[in-house]
Design an enzyme around this catalytic site. Structure first.
Site, PDB file in Angstrom:
ATOM      1  N   GLY A  21       0.411  -0.804   0.000  1.00  0.00           N
ATOM      2  CA  GLY A  21       0.000   0.000   0.000  1.00  0.00           C
ATOM      3  C   GLY A  21       0.630   1.233   0.000  1.00  0.00           C
ATOM      4  O   GLY A  21       0.650   1.670   0.583  1.00  0.00           O
ATOM      5  N   THR A  47       1.939   2.920  -0.649  1.00  0.00           N
ATOM      6  CA  THR A  47       3.027   3.875  -0.752  1.00  0.00           C
ATOM      7  C   THR A  47       2.598   5.099  -1.541  1.00  0.00           C
ATOM      8  O   THR A  47       1.772   4.993  -2.443  1.00  0.00           O
ATOM      9  CB  THR A  47       4.202   3.191  -1.467  1.00  0.00           C
ATOM     10  N   VAL A  48       3.204   6.243  -1.227  1.00  0.00           N
ATOM     11  CA  VAL A  48       3.011   7.430  -2.044  1.00  0.00           C
ATOM     12  C   VAL A  48       4.373   7.988  -2.425  1.00  0.00           C
ATOM     13  O   VAL A  48       5.311   7.965  -1.632  1.00  0.00           O
ATOM     14  CB  VAL A  48       2.162   8.520  -1.349  1.00  0.00           C
ATOM     15  N   SER A  74       5.507   5.687   3.073  1.00  0.00           N
ATOM     16  CA  SER A  74       4.588   4.571   2.901  1.00  0.00           C
ATOM     17  C   SER A  74       4.237   3.911   4.216  1.00  0.00           C
ATOM     18  O   SER A  74       5.035   3.852   5.146  1.00  0.00           O
ATOM     19  CB  SER A  74       5.235   3.522   1.985  1.00  0.00           C
ATOM     20  N   MET A  85       5.726   4.110  -7.062  1.00  0.00           N
ATOM     21  CA  MET A  85       5.244   3.426  -5.875  1.00  0.00           C
ATOM     22  C   MET A  85       4.649   2.079  -6.244  1.00  0.00           C
ATOM     23  O   MET A  85       4.289   1.837  -7.386  1.00  0.00           O
ATOM     24  CB  MET A  85       4.190   4.278  -5.180  1.00  0.00           C
TER      25      MET A  85
END
Length: 533
Positions: A349, A350-351, A368, A432
């Site tokens: 689940g 990261t940005v 993240s 990501m």
């Protein structure tokens, strides 16, 4: 970059690359606007990156939070700097603590290592920022306090998170306060998070690691049977590290060293250089086959050797040695897919977001939770969602990445940067998406640096993802004849819709034009936006 930039729209997307003297690109439009707002107030690229990152904890909680980890690369106008702000395991995490388990927990307190994102914001602001942290936090505070409309893809992922984590400590009270996930377009408010962000900014992170918020984290851990203590939190320090690099396409690609997976990109690029990649068109069967095979070799080494650098059995640089890369390249059959094992280099689940400003400063930043909302643990009354990076450890005796007290786990999140032949900035980029990240970095570097594609075209192009063995997942936008040819070579192809699986990552890229301005692209598979002025 050996080719001039090609501005053609080469793949199915209505988004053109955008061009300006200042730029911000990330996976949520309101977060990108937070960064632009700082630039327009006289801030620099680091200010923009911090404001964007803080806003993303509010706007995209499906990928990051205040309890995330983070890494950053900064070009300060003269040289590169790299920051590892990943956290360590609690002191109670001995191998014996996890006795009886076959693998590390995915959720709950036994998946939570000390969060490092807050320390990244503070450290970057102190070293490079020009605006007060209280100013940088303001957009995020406003979004949390006053509310924001939930964007389409994030809304879908939010529902998945509620379905999966609704029973975890503190989760539903924060992210499903009305007993459900917010719908797409609905205004969502998180006043607890607004107060927490304000307190972090006012105390420059002290409240989070040694003050009021730290006590709330430690108390909730104890209440739930977790092991994280005030001492674990207070001991955390971000670390400035020396980058690893690999020559490629007349320039060089730079990644943070382990405990991240960026070295896999560098190994694969080094192998491709040995194979004279670029002799065939970018979307040709030959180019795809070699790229996939090189990535498989790199991932085999990654899985076996990479951990906290303090516990690796050799210096990571040995994996980038010229002789070793040639040995690995020699294993590739140009006509047939192979199933590779790891190598043994001799000792020698990261940005994601990126920003750039008119002075020449550029930032590559990633934070993240790991898997979506992370561990599912949310500290009551604070809006702090905790990552589940502890799952990155293994329990195998003798493995470099085996869990131990005060140790950093293997990390998937990686920012990247590329320089040209003169050592000047070429691009800030990242992609990501868990195990897709190193693979996505390779594909972005190949398309932009070797083939001259503009950043938006490189992002829109169909992607592949090595799974295991000869299994490769490929987007349905690939040509059917290409897929058939790869199958004939022995690749076991799984075709996925890029908009349904969320498995091909989210890229953001800013390329520096030789005249000093920027060309930016954003992920067409996500809710993101690239902004310039």
């Amino acid at each position: 970059m050996t080719q001039p930039i090609d501005y053609n729209v080469a793949y199915p997307s209505l988004r053109p690359a955008v061009i300006g003297r200042n730029a911000v690109a990330t996976s949520q439009p309101l977060a990108a606007q937070a960064g632009i707002r700082m630039l327009q107030q006289g801030g620099n690229a680091v200010d923009a990156a911090i404001a964007t990152a803080m806003a993303l904890t509010v706007l995209e909680p499906t990928g990051c939070g205040i309890g995330s980890d983070a890494f950053a690369i900064v070009w300060d106008g003269k040289k590169l700097h790299a920051l590892n702000a990943s956290g360590r395991s609690p002191q109670a995490w001995t191998p014996e603590y996890f006795a009886g388990l076959d693998e590390m927990p995915l959720y709950g307190w036994d998946a939570v290592t000390v969060p490092g994102a807050v320390s990244a914001w503070v450290e970057l602001a102190k070293k490079f920022g020009s605006l007060p942290l209280t100013t940088l936090a303001q957009p995020a505070i406003e979004y949390a306090r006053d509310g924001f409309p939930v964007s389409p893809l994030i809304g879908q992922l939010w529902q998945r998170g509620v379905d999966k984590l609704g029973d975890k400590p503190g989760f539903s009270a924060c992210f499903a306060p009305e007993g459900r996930a917010p719908s797409i377009g609905e205004i969502f408010r998180n006043p607890d998070q607004a107060r927490t962000l304000a307190l972090i900014a006012e105390t420059e992170g002290e409240a989070f690691y040694r003050g009021e918020l730290a006590r709330k984290i430690a108390d909730f851990s104890a209440e739930c049977g977790g092991t994280m203590t005030l001492e674990d939190l207070a001991a955390h320090q971000p670390q400035w590290v020396e980058m690893l690099s690999q020559p490629f396409a007349g320039g060089s690609v730079h990644e943070l060293p382990p405990n991240g997976q960026g070295i896999a990109t560098l190994i694969a690029l080094g192998i491709l250089e040995k194979l004279n990649i670029g002799e065939h068109p970018v979307d040709s069967i030959e180019t795809l086959h070699l790229s996939i095979e090189a990535m498989k070799l790199a991932l085999a080494d990654l899985d076996q050797h990479i951990s906290d650098p303090d516990t690796m059995f050799f210096d990571a640089k040995h994996l980038l040695g010229d002789e070793y890369l040639q040995q690995r390249a020699d294993l590739i059959n140009r006509q047939q897919a192979s199933d590779f094992a790891y190598g043994s280099p001799r000792q020698s689940g990261t940005v994601y977001l990126t920003s750039a400003d008119a002075s020449g400063m550029m930032v590559s930043f990633i934070q993240s939770n790991y898997m979506g909302f992370g561990s599912g643990v949310v500290i009551p009354g604070t809006g702090i969602s905790m990552q589940n990076r502890g799952n990155g450890f293994v329990l195998t005796e003798g493995h470099a990445n085996r869990v131990a007290p005060g140790k950093r786990p293997f990390h998937t999140i990686i920012p990247a940067f590329a320089l040209d032949a003169d050592g000047q900035p070429l691009m800030s980029f990242g992609l990501m998406g868990g195990p897709m990240q190193a693979q996505g970095h390779l594909q972005m570097a190949l398309r932009i640096m070797k083939y001259g594609q503009n950043p938006q075209a490189a992002i829109d192009a169909p992607r592949w993802r090595v799974i295991s063995g000869r299994k490769v997942s490929m987007e349905s936008t690939f040509d059917r004849n290409t897929l058939a040819a790869l199958r004939a070579m022995g690749h076991v192809i799984e075709v996925e819709d890029p908009l349904l699986g969320y498995n091909f990552g989210g890229a953001q890229v800013i390329v520096r034009h030789p005249q000093g301005h920027y060309i930016a692209g954003t992920e067409s598979r996500k809710d993101g936006q690239a902004l310039v002025f």
